[in-house]
Design a protein around this motif. Sequence first.
Motif, mmCIF file in Angstrom:
data_model
loop_
_atom_site.group_PDB
_atom_site.id
_atom_site.type_symbol
_atom_site.label_atom_id
_atom_site.label_comp_id
_atom_site.label_asym_id
_atom_site.label_seq_id
_atom_site.Cartn_x
_atom_site.Cartn_y
_atom_site.Cartn_z
ATOM 1 N N ARG A 129 8.381 -8.581 -3.912
ATOM 2 C CA ARG A 129 7.381 -7.499 -3.910
ATOM 3 C C ARG A 129 7.405 -6.699 -5.207
ATOM 4 N N ALA A 130 8.608 -6.409 -5.696
ATOM 5 C CA ALA A 130 8.708 -5.615 -6.925
ATOM 6 C C ALA A 130 8.058 -6.342 -8.102
ATOM 7 N N GLY A 131 8.256 -7.642 -8.188
ATOM 8 C CA GLY A 131 7.645 -8.418 -9.261
ATOM 9 C C GLY A 131 6.135 -8.452 -9.157
ATOM 10 N N LEU A 132 5.624 -8.624 -7.939
ATOM 11 C CA LEU A 132 4.175 -8.630 -7.744
ATOM 12 C C LEU A 132 3.586 -7.273 -8.113
ATOM 13 N N HIS A 133 4.228 -6.208 -7.651
ATOM 14 C CA HIS A 133 3.769 -4.849 -7.944
ATOM 15 C C HIS A 133 3.706 -4.627 -9.462
ATOM 16 N N ALA A 134 4.763 -5.006 -10.159
ATOM 17 C CA ALA A 134 4.812 -4.829 -11.612
ATOM 18 C C ALA A 134 3.733 -5.661 -12.307
ATOM 19 N N ASP A 135 3.526 -6.879 -11.854
ATOM 20 C CA ASP A 135 2.513 -7.742 -12.471
ATOM 21 C C ASP A 135 1.096 -7.194 -12.276
ATOM 22 N N VAL A 136 0.828 -6.651 -11.089
ATOM 23 C CA VAL A 136 -0.504 -6.075 -10.826
ATOM 24 C C VAL A 136 -0.726 -4.858 -11.725
ATOM 25 N N ARG A 137 0.275 -4.019 -11.861
ATOM 26 C CA ARG A 137 0.167 -2.857 -12.768
ATOM 27 C C ARG A 137 -0.022 -3.312 -14.213
ATOM 28 N N ALA A 138 0.732 -4.329 -14.632
ATOM 29 C CA ALA A 138 0.640 -4.823 -16.015
ATOM 30 C C ALA A 138 -0.737 -5.414 -16.315
ATOM 31 N N ALA A 139 -1.434 -5.878 -15.288
ATOM 32 C CA ALA A 139 -2.779 -6.445 -15.468
ATOM 33 C C ALA A 139 -3.845 -5.360 -15.617
ATOM 34 N N GLY A 140 -3.448 -4.089 -15.516
ATOM 35 C CA GLY A 140 -4.397 -3.001 -15.743
ATOM 36 C C GLY A 140 -4.926 -2.349 -14.492
ATOM 37 N N PHE A 141 -4.384 -2.703 -13.325
ATOM 38 C CA PHE A 141 -4.831 -2.080 -12.084
ATOM 39 C C PHE A 141 -4.164 -0.722 -11.907
ATOM 40 N N ALA A 142 -4.815 0.160 -11.156
ATOM 41 C CA ALA A 142 -4.302 1.500 -10.864
ATOM 42 C C ALA A 142 -4.083 1.650 -9.364
ATOM 43 N N ASP A 143 -3.440 2.741 -8.993
ATOM 44 C CA ASP A 143 -3.186 3.067 -7.575
ATOM 45 C C ASP A 143 -2.585 1.871 -6.837
ATOM 46 N N VAL A 144 -1.642 1.194 -7.473
ATOM 47 C CA VAL A 144 -1.032 -0.008 -6.901
ATOM 48 C C VAL A 144 -0.073 0.385 -5.779
ATOM 49 N N GLN A 145 -0.287 -0.201 -4.617
ATOM 50 C CA GLN A 145 0.591 0.008 -3.463
ATOM 51 C C GLN A 145 1.045 -1.370 -2.985
ATOM 52 N N THR A 146 2.346 -1.518 -2.760
ATOM 53 C CA THR A 146 2.891 -2.793 -2.299
ATOM 54 C C THR A 146 3.847 -2.512 -1.152
ATOM 55 N N TRP A 147 3.765 -3.310 -0.097
ATOM 56 C CA TRP A 147 4.574 -3.092 1.099
ATOM 57 C C TRP A 147 4.810 -4.422 1.806
ATOM 58 N N ALA A 148 5.682 -4.395 2.788
ATOM 59 C CA ALA A 148 5.919 -5.566 3.640
ATOM 60 C C ALA A 148 5.177 -5.358 4.947
ATOM 61 N N TRP A 149 4.585 -6.428 5.433
ATOM 62 C CA TRP A 149 3.875 -6.399 6.723
ATOM 63 C C TRP A 149 4.341 -7.587 7.547
ATOM 64 N N GLN A 150 4.662 -7.330 8.795
ATOM 65 C CA GLN A 150 5.154 -8.382 9.675
ATOM 66 C C GLN A 150 4.119 -8.646 10.768
ATOM 67 N N PRO A 151 3.471 -9.821 10.745
ATOM 68 C CA PRO A 151 2.557 -10.154 11.846
ATOM 69 C C PRO A 151 3.358 -10.384 13.126
ATOM 70 N N ASN A 152 2.667 -10.378 14.268
ATOM 71 C CA ASN A 152 3.343 -10.619 15.540
ATOM 72 C C ASN A 152 4.101 -11.933 15.524
ATOM 73 N N ARG A 153 3.510 -12.946 14.920
ATOM 74 C CA ARG A 153 4.169 -14.241 14.741
ATOM 75 C C ARG A 153 3.978 -14.642 13.290
ATOM 76 N N GLY A 154 4.997 -15.240 12.722
ATOM 77 C CA GLY A 154 4.880 -15.694 11.344
ATOM 78 C C GLY A 154 5.836 -14.966 10.433
ATOM 79 N N THR A 155 5.759 -15.311 9.161
ATOM 80 C CA THR A 155 6.686 -14.770 8.183
ATOM 81 C C THR A 155 6.198 -13.432 7.646
ATOM 82 N N THR A 156 7.143 -12.633 7.175
ATOM 83 C CA THR A 156 6.826 -11.343 6.570
ATOM 84 C C THR A 156 5.930 -11.559 5.360
ATOM 85 N N GLN A 157 4.918 -10.727 5.264
ATOM 86 C CA GLN A 157 3.969 -10.786 4.164
ATOM 87 C C GLN A 157 4.248 -9.676 3.160
#
Length: 194
Positions: free
Chosen positions: A157-185
């Motif tokens: 997540r930290a790498g994705l967050h940093a890459d999105v910011r480096a691409a020029g995006f603002a108000d970047v929010q990154t978090w983990a989400w767990q669906p009822n079934r399946g892997t953490t997103q």
Amino acid sequence: MSRFAGFALDRAFGHPSGLLGAAGGALMARSNAAAEQQVVRLARLTGAEEVLVIGPGPGVGLRAAGEMAARVVAVEPSAPMRDASCRRCAELPNVAVEDGTAEATGQPDAAFDVVLSVNNVQLWPDRAAALAELHRVLRPGGVLLLSTHERWLPGGRAGLHADVRAAGFADVQTWAWQPNRGTTQAQTRAIRPK
């Protein structure tokens, strides 16, 4: 991972084709559905937006976006997945499915209000180039929403967050989400600055 296992995973999920691609598409339709629906909900579509979907696979999220947006374009590098998306969205005249990738969408500058991508960020060969492309096709004030399997995400997540910011995006929010079934997103929401 063995060479054969890597080949099989690529043919089932990375670049679906043949029988493995058909099996992978069926599995994606079931296993990605919750994340697809979650990302469309997070987009808060009102019916006026033009949306770009990156790598829709069998089209579950594409259909959900198509039912809520003014116009939706999907870019998908796999011909079998383009066909599956077209079949799933056949009765939605506002949905188009085209050949393309995150790095080369083939779309005009500042053409979309929202860009969505579910469970394919980890497959992008050049994440910086892909994020630059998505920044280019978003209108100022447009929203980028990414969701991907956290355990397979290079840099986490930290790498994705940093890459999105480096691409020029603002108000970047990154978090983990767990669906009822399946892997953490790992999920990210960002804005192209005005």
